[in-house]
Scaffold this motif. Structure first.
Motif, PDB file in Angstrom:
ATOM      1  N   LYS A   1      37.111  46.053  32.701  1.00 27.81           N
ATOM      2  CA  LYS A   1      38.216  45.114  32.897  1.00 27.81           C
ATOM      3  C   LYS A   1      38.713  44.575  31.561  1.00 27.81           C
ATOM      4  O   LYS A   1      39.928  44.519  31.306  1.00 27.81           O
TER       5      LYS A   1
ATOM      6  N   GLN B   1      42.438  45.175  29.617  1.00 25.85           N
ATOM      7  CA  GLN B   1      43.302  44.054  29.234  1.00 25.85           C
ATOM      8  C   GLN B   1      43.535  44.002  27.726  1.00 25.85           C
ATOM      9  O   GLN B   1      43.826  42.953  27.165  1.00 25.85           O
TER      10      GLN B   1
ATOM     11  N   PRO C   1      43.066  44.005  39.193  1.00 24.48           N
ATOM     12  CA  PRO C   1      43.522  42.602  39.070  1.00 24.48           C
ATOM     13  C   PRO C   1      44.239  42.092  40.319  1.00 24.48           C
ATOM     14  O   PRO C   1      44.463  40.893  40.452  1.00 24.48           O
ATOM     15  N   ASN C   2      44.596  43.007  41.227  1.00 26.01           N
ATOM     16  CA  ASN C   2      45.358  42.620  42.419  1.00 26.01           C
ATOM     17  C   ASN C   2      44.599  42.885  43.715  1.00 26.01           C
ATOM     18  O   ASN C   2      45.205  43.034  44.778  1.00 26.01           O
TER      19      ASN C   2
END
Length: 457
Positions: free
Chosen positions: A247, A251, A316-317
Motif C-alpha cells: 500500500k 502511494q 483504497p476503495n
C-alpha cells in the motif's frame, strides 16, 4: 483451457527428455502462471503419470500416489506392497521405459512431513538416478521451493538436472486472449492484469475492457476480487504487514525511508520484508541504470501489474466495493487511468526494446530508468563494452511532429546530466509513443522512433 506461448519452457523440457539419463527437474513460480498446464502440454503425448499433492496428511498423499501408479501400470504387485515412499521408489526403479513422472504442488508434501526432501534424496540416490525416469517436481510456493528444494541447504541440492522458473507472459501475447481488442485495449488489459494466464482468462473477450474491469475485478465474489488477499495469505506468514508495504509503495512512497515512516516497520525488519516481496516478483528495487548495485539511490516499485492496479485503485476503495458501489470506483479509475498508463507504458516499452534488440542500433547490456535529483529519463540503454548509450522518452499519447521535436530537444538537454562515459560515448536518442506523426522522417534523421504499430507488428 487456452494455452498460449511457453515455447522456451516446452523446448527446455523436450531437450531434457531427450537426454539419455534420469532427470530431476524443478518447475516453480507464482500461482496462476500456467506451470501445470505447461508440463501437461509437454507430457501428454508421452508415457506419463501426473500426481497432484493435496493439503492432507502424508498417509493420504501416499495412498493417492499408489492409486496413480496402479491406474497407469495396472500391476497388482502394487496392491500387495506396504504403502510408503521407500516402496514407491523401489518399485519405480524397475521401470524400463522413458517415463515422465510429475508431482504437482510438492510443497504440500513438505507441509505434512518436513523430512520429505531427505526422503526424496534417498529415493533418487538409491533407486531412481539409474533409471530412465524424468521426475518433475512442481511448486507454487516460491519461498518454499527456493529454500527447501533449490537452496544449497536442501538435501536435493546437487541432484536436480534442471530447473525453470515460470514467469508471466509478455504483453504481446495478449492478442491471443483478446483477438478482437484494439492494440490500446490490449495494453490496457496487460497494465491491469499483467501476463498471468489465469487472470487473463477471467476477462470475457466479447466484452470491452471497462466492462470486464467492472464485472470481474470490482465486483464482490468474483475470483479476481479476492486474489491479492489470497496470494498474500497463501505465500506469507504476516500478510497484513506485507499488504501495508504494498500500500505504501502504491502511494508513491518509493524510498526505503519513506516506506519505513509510512508503515512504522523497523529498518531491519523492513529490509527482510522487502527482500521477500522482491523474491516473489511483487516488488522490484530499481536504481538509476548507470549506478552500481550498491547505490543509495534505490527506489521500490510494485512489479506485478495486477497488484499495481489493485493497490492503486481497488484497495483504497474497498469500503465502496464491499457495499456494491463499484460504478463509483470505476468512474474514479477512468479519470486517472491515462496517468496510470503513462507509468505502465514505460515498463512495456522496456519490455519491447529488450525483446527486439535487432531493431535498435546496438545490443545493450543494461536498460532501465535514470534519475538524479529532479531530473528523470524514462529509458536509458547502454553497453559497457562499446560505450554506446540510448536515451529514450515514453509518451502515452499521440504525438505531432512538432511535439516529438520538442521532446527530443529536451531529452538531449537532460542527457548532458548523465555522467556515464561522459567524453567517450556514442549517443543515440529515441521516442516511444502511442502514435508518432512522420515516424519515418524521424528515423531518417537518426532517431529511434516506435509506436503501437511497431510493438504489435
Amino acid at each position: 483451457m487456452k494455452f498460449v506461448n511457453r515455447i522456451q519452457e516446452l523446448d527446455f523440457l523436450e531437450r531434457k527428455y531427450k537426454e539419455p539419463d534420469a532427470q530431476l527437474i524443478i518447475i516453480y513460480g507464482r500461482r496462476r502462471t500456467g506451470k501445470t498446464e505447461t508440463v501437461l502440454q509437454f507430457s501428454k503425448p508421452k508415457p506419463s503419470i501426473y500426481f497432484l499433492s493435496t493439503r492432507s496428511n502424508e498417509k493420504d498423499n501416499i495412498d493417492n500416489f499408489y492409486d496413480a501408479l496402479f491406474e497407469y501400470f495396472q500391476d497388482e504387485t502394487l496392491l500387495r506392497l506396504e504403502k510408503n515412499w521407500e516402496n514407491i521408489f523401489q518399485y519405480l526403479s524397475g521401470i524400463k521405459e522413458r517415463l515422465v513422472l510429475v508431482i504437482d504442488e510438492f510443497p504440500y508434501l513438505l507441509e505434512s512431513n518436513k523430512a520429505v526432501t531427505s526422503i526424496f534424496q534417498r529415493g533418487w540416490d538409491l533407486y531412481l538416478n539409474k533409471t530412465d525416469i524424468m521426475l518433475i517436481l512442481l511448486g507454487s510456493s516460491v519461498s518454499l521451493m527456493e529454500s527447501e528444494v533449490l537452496s544449497a541447504k536442501s538435501p536435493l541440492y546437487g541432484r536436480r538436472t534442471g530447473q525453470w522458473r515460470i514467469t508471466p507472459l509478455e504483453f504481446t501475447h495478449n492478442r491471443e486472449f483478446y483477438p478482437n481488442y484494439t492494440q490500446q485495449e490490449q495494453l490496457y488489459t496487460y497494465s491491469c492484469l499483467g501476463g498471468v494466464p489465469a487472470y487473463l482468462l477471467q476477462f470475457d473477450p466479447s466484452k470491452d475492457f471497462w466492462n470486464n474491469v467492472h464485472d470481474k475485478m470490482l465486483s464482490k465474489g468474483e475470483f479476481l476480487f479476492e486474489e491479492t488477499d489470497f496470494l498474500l495469505k497463501e505465500e506469507l506468514r504476516e500478510p497484513k504487514v506485507y499488504s501495508s508495504i504494498l500500500k505504501a509503495i502504491s502511494q508513491s512512497k518509493t524510498k526505503f525511508s519513506e516506506i519505513m515512516t509510512q508503515t512504522g516497520i523497523s529498518k531491519s525488519s523492513l529490509s527482510a520484508y522487502l527482500e521477500t516481496l522482491e523474491r516473489l516478483d511483487l516488488v522490484v528495487r530499481e536504481i538509476p541504470v548507470t549506478e552500481t548495485v550498491r547505490s543509495k539511490k534505490g527506489r521500490y516499485f510494485l512489479k506485478d501489474n495486477f497488484f499495481k492496479f489493485w493497490y492503486r485503485y481497488a484497495f483504497p476503495n474497498l469500503r465502496h466495493l464491499e457495499s456494491g458501489n463499484s460504478k463509483y470506483v470505476l468512474s474514479k479509475i477512468k479519470s486517472d487511468f491515462n496517468r496510470y498508463m503513462g507509468h505502465s507504458f514505460e515498463g512495456i516499452s522496456i519490455e519491447f526494446l529488450t525483446g527486439n534488440l535487432q531493431r535498435v542500433p546496438f545490443e545493450f547490456t543494461d536498460i532501465g530508468r535514470w534519475w538524479h535529483k529532479e531530473q528523470e529519463i524514462d529509458i536509458v540503454a547502454l553497453n559497457e563494452d562499446t560505450g554506446k548509450i540510448l536515451f529514450c522518452e515514453c509518451k502515452w499519447s499521440e504525438l505531432k511532429r512538432k511535439d516529438a521535436d520538442r521532446i527530443l530537444i529536451d531529452l538531449k538537454e537532460k542527457s548532458t546530466a548523465v555522467k556515464w562515459h561522459k567524453h567517450k560515448r556514442s549517443e543515440y536518442f529515441g521516442l516511444i509513443a502511442k502514435k508518432i506523426e512522420n515516424k519515418a522522417d524521424l528515423r531518417e534523421h537518426g532517431y529511434i522512433a516506435f509506436d503501437l504499430q511497431d510493438m504489435f507488428r
